[in-house]
Design a protein around this motif. Structure first.
Motif, short mmCIF file in Angstrom:
data_model
loop_
_atom_site.label_atom_id
_atom_site.label_comp_id
_atom_site.label_asym_id
_atom_site.label_seq_id
_atom_site.Cartn_x
_atom_site.Cartn_y
_atom_site.Cartn_z
N MET A 122 8.22 10.09 -0.35
CA MET A 122 8.89 11.32 0.05
C MET A 122 7.89 12.48 0.06
SD MET A 122 11.94 12.79 0.60
CE MET A 122 13.05 14.11 0.14
N GLN A 123 7.96 13.33 1.10
CA GLN A 123 7.10 14.50 1.21
C GLN A 123 7.97 15.76 1.11
OE1 GLN A 123 3.72 14.17 1.54
NE2 GLN A 123 3.92 11.95 1.53
N PRO A 124 8.31 16.22 -0.09
CA PRO A 124 9.22 17.37 -0.23
C PRO A 124 8.60 18.65 0.32
CG PRO A 124 9.03 16.14 -2.27
CD PRO A 124 7.93 15.66 -1.39
N VAL A 125 9.43 19.48 0.94
CA VAL A 125 8.97 20.77 1.46
C VAL A 125 9.74 21.93 0.82
CG1 VAL A 125 8.18 19.83 3.65
CG2 VAL A 125 10.55 20.59 3.45
N ALA A 126 10.81 21.65 0.08
CA ALA A 126 11.57 22.72 -0.57
C ALA A 126 12.41 22.12 -1.69
CB ALA A 126 12.46 23.45 0.42
N ARG A 127 12.70 22.96 -2.69
CA ARG A 127 13.62 22.56 -3.75
C ARG A 127 14.91 23.36 -3.62
NH1 ARG A 127 12.55 21.68 -10.25
NH2 ARG A 127 14.66 20.94 -10.72
N ILE A 128 16.03 22.67 -3.75
CA ILE A 128 17.33 23.27 -3.53
C ILE A 128 18.10 23.38 -4.84
CG2 ILE A 128 19.43 23.18 -2.14
CD1 ILE A 128 16.77 23.25 -0.53
N PHE A 129 18.70 24.55 -5.08
CA PHE A 129 19.67 24.75 -6.16
C PHE A 129 20.95 25.23 -5.49
CE2 PHE A 129 15.54 25.35 -8.12
CZ PHE A 129 15.65 24.74 -9.35
N ASP A 130 22.00 24.40 -5.47
CA ASP A 130 23.22 24.83 -4.79
C ASP A 130 24.24 25.37 -5.77
OD1 ASP A 130 24.68 22.70 -5.90
OD2 ASP A 130 24.36 21.41 -4.15
N ASN A 160 12.97 16.78 2.33
CA ASN A 160 11.83 16.71 3.23
C ASN A 160 12.19 17.43 4.54
OD1 ASN A 160 13.49 14.94 4.64
ND2 ASN A 160 12.11 13.20 4.50
N ARG A 161 11.34 17.34 5.55
CA ARG A 161 11.56 18.09 6.78
C ARG A 161 12.77 17.59 7.56
NH1 ARG A 161 7.72 21.69 7.46
NH2 ARG A 161 5.71 21.37 6.42
N ASP A 203 15.69 7.10 -2.04
CA ASP A 203 15.50 8.55 -1.83
C ASP A 203 14.06 9.00 -1.98
OD1 ASP A 203 15.30 8.30 -4.55
OD2 ASP A 203 16.84 9.79 -5.05
N ASN A 204 13.24 8.29 -2.76
CA ASN A 204 11.86 8.75 -2.92
C ASN A 204 10.87 8.07 -1.98
OD1 ASN A 204 12.20 6.34 -4.24
ND2 ASN A 204 10.81 6.82 -5.92
N ILE A 205 11.40 7.37 -0.95
CA ILE A 205 10.56 6.77 0.08
C ILE A 205 10.93 7.37 1.43
CG2 ILE A 205 10.01 4.65 1.33
CD1 ILE A 205 10.40 3.12 -1.26
N GLU A 206 9.93 7.87 2.12
CA GLU A 206 10.17 8.52 3.42
C GLU A 206 10.07 7.52 4.57
OE1 GLU A 206 8.07 12.27 5.58
OE2 GLU A 206 9.10 12.60 3.68
N HIS A 207 9.11 6.61 4.50
CA HIS A 207 8.92 5.65 5.60
C HIS A 207 8.29 4.38 5.07
CE1 HIS A 207 8.26 4.19 9.65
NE2 HIS A 207 6.99 3.98 9.38
N ALA A 208 8.69 3.23 5.68
CA ALA A 208 8.12 1.94 5.30
C ALA A 208 7.82 1.15 6.57
CB ALA A 208 9.09 1.16 4.41
N ASN A 209 6.71 0.43 6.56
CA ASN A 209 6.31 -0.38 7.70
C ASN A 209 5.83 -1.74 7.19
OD1 ASN A 209 5.58 -0.71 10.62
ND2 ASN A 209 3.55 -0.97 9.74
N VAL A 210 6.31 -2.82 7.83
CA VAL A 210 5.95 -4.18 7.43
C VAL A 210 5.25 -4.87 8.60
CG1 VAL A 210 6.78 -6.38 6.55
CG2 VAL A 210 7.96 -4.27 5.91
N GLU A 211 4.09 -5.48 8.32
CA GLU A 211 3.32 -6.18 9.34
C GLU A 211 3.02 -7.60 8.89
OE1 GLU A 211 0.16 -3.38 11.27
OE2 GLU A 211 0.29 -2.88 9.12
N GLN A 267 0.85 -1.19 0.00
CA GLN A 267 0.00 0.00 0.00
C GLN A 267 0.89 1.24 0.00
OE1 GLN A 267 -2.48 0.45 3.46
NE2 GLN A 267 -3.72 2.08 2.56
N VAL A 268 0.69 2.12 -0.96
CA VAL A 268 1.45 3.36 -1.06
C VAL A 268 0.53 4.51 -0.66
CG1 VAL A 268 2.75 4.92 -2.55
CG2 VAL A 268 2.94 2.43 -2.87
N LEU A 269 0.91 5.24 0.37
CA LEU A 269 0.09 6.34 0.87
C LEU A 269 0.40 7.60 0.06
CD1 LEU A 269 0.53 5.73 4.72
CD2 LEU A 269 -1.26 4.85 3.19
N GLN A 270 -0.37 7.81 -0.99
CA GLN A 270 -0.13 8.95 -1.88
C GLN A 270 -0.70 10.23 -1.29
OE1 GLN A 270 1.86 8.69 -4.21
NE2 GLN A 270 1.71 6.72 -5.23
#
Length: 287
Positions: free
Chosen positions: A111-119, A128-129, A89-97, A41-44
């Motif tokens: 992943m829940q991005p909160v900002a885009r970076i250009f360095d 993400n946070r 990198d595109n997965i923030e959290h995973a849980n297995v039951e 299950q992917v929580l979109q």
């Protein structure tokens, strides 16, 4: 203690012991069962669409040889599966039951991005946070705040998230600010307005409310008179002061070119973006 109380106490201990034994026994029996399948299950969310799909998760499990649907449940290392998925990198959290029907359930939070970076090194990525990076590519393009500039162990993109949150929560400032930049060398934090012509130097990203209020005073009391291109820098890095530097050069090219014409905000729209402030005057303005 009375005889009845002793009997109740003994019976309670026996009952507790039985329940513990039953739980351990049931878990042992369940763990010995053969796994019959894996549900993914992917929580979109609006900010994580297309980052990862159940099909891709299934492919990763097979590639890592973690798709053990022909083995006893107890032999499947659920922690390893979680850690392997969270290393992407595109997965923030995973849980297995382990489920009662002999299946495994994988719940994945993209992943829940909160900002885009250009360095300064030419890299472009989302964070993400917690500061986890997601490399930017054409598969997804997100409308999130932008941070540019030169970063180090102290002035990291994550350290600027409180400032980003403050700007995003204010409709006026959210409309005014194009992006946040870190100046090379000084590490001063700059706000780059949508209206080209000047930058706002905050210095350290602290006392944000006070600094933004002083800038707003400048916008209300000085800029309409002097013009929006008269100064190249408005600095509020020093407490109780607004120090404006008069422009001596032509306007530079924008740091980031946005590819949507609708993103432009013209000078005549400035008044509609400004909110009223209650301070009396700007303390210091220096040419």
């Amino acid at each position: 203690m009375s005889k009845n109380a002793v009997i109740r106490c003994v019976l309670s201990l026996i009952l507790i012991g039985y329940m513990v034994f039953a739980l351990i026994w049931a878990d042992s029996i369940a763990a010995g069962e053969i796994c019959t399948g894996i549900d993914v299950q992917v929580l979109q969310s609006p900010t994580s669409r297309n980052f990862v799909t159940p099909t891709e998760i299934g492919s990763l499990l097979k590639e890592w040889k973690l798709d053990r649907t022909d083995m006893p449940l107890r032999t499947i290392d659920t922690q390893r599966i979680e850690e392997s998925l969270e290393g992407i990198d595109n997965i923030e959290h995973a849980n297995v039951e382990r489920l009662a029907d002999k299946r495994l359930r994988l719940t994945v939070t993209p992943m829940q991005p909160v900002a885009r970076i250009f360095d300064d090194h030419g890299a472009s990525y989302y964070i993400n946070r917690q500061g986890k990076r997601l490399t930017a590519n054409a598969r997804f393009r997100l409308d999130v705040p932008v941070i540019t500039g030169s970063f180090d162990s102290v002035r990291t993109p994550v350290s600027l998230l409180p400032l980003i949150n403050r700007i995003s929560s204010d409709s006026a400032w959210n409309a005014i600010v194009s992006h946040v930049a870190v100046e090379r060398g000084s590490r001063d934090v700059l706000l780059v307005p949508m209206i080209r012509g000047h930058v706002i130097n905050l210095g350290e990203p602290d006392n944000i409310d006070d600094k933004l209020e002083r800038v707003m005073l400048m916008y209300h009391k000085v800029m309409p008179i002097k013009g929006w291109n008269y100064y190249d820098t408005i600095s509020v890095k020093w407490r109780g002061q607004v120090v404006a530097t008069r422009r001596v050069k032509s306007l530079p090219e924008p740091l980031i070119r946005f590819d949507t014409a609708d993103d432009e905000i013209y000078e005549e729209d400035v008044n509609s973006m400004l909110t009223s402030v209650d301070a009396d005057s700007v303390r210091t303005i220096s040419n």
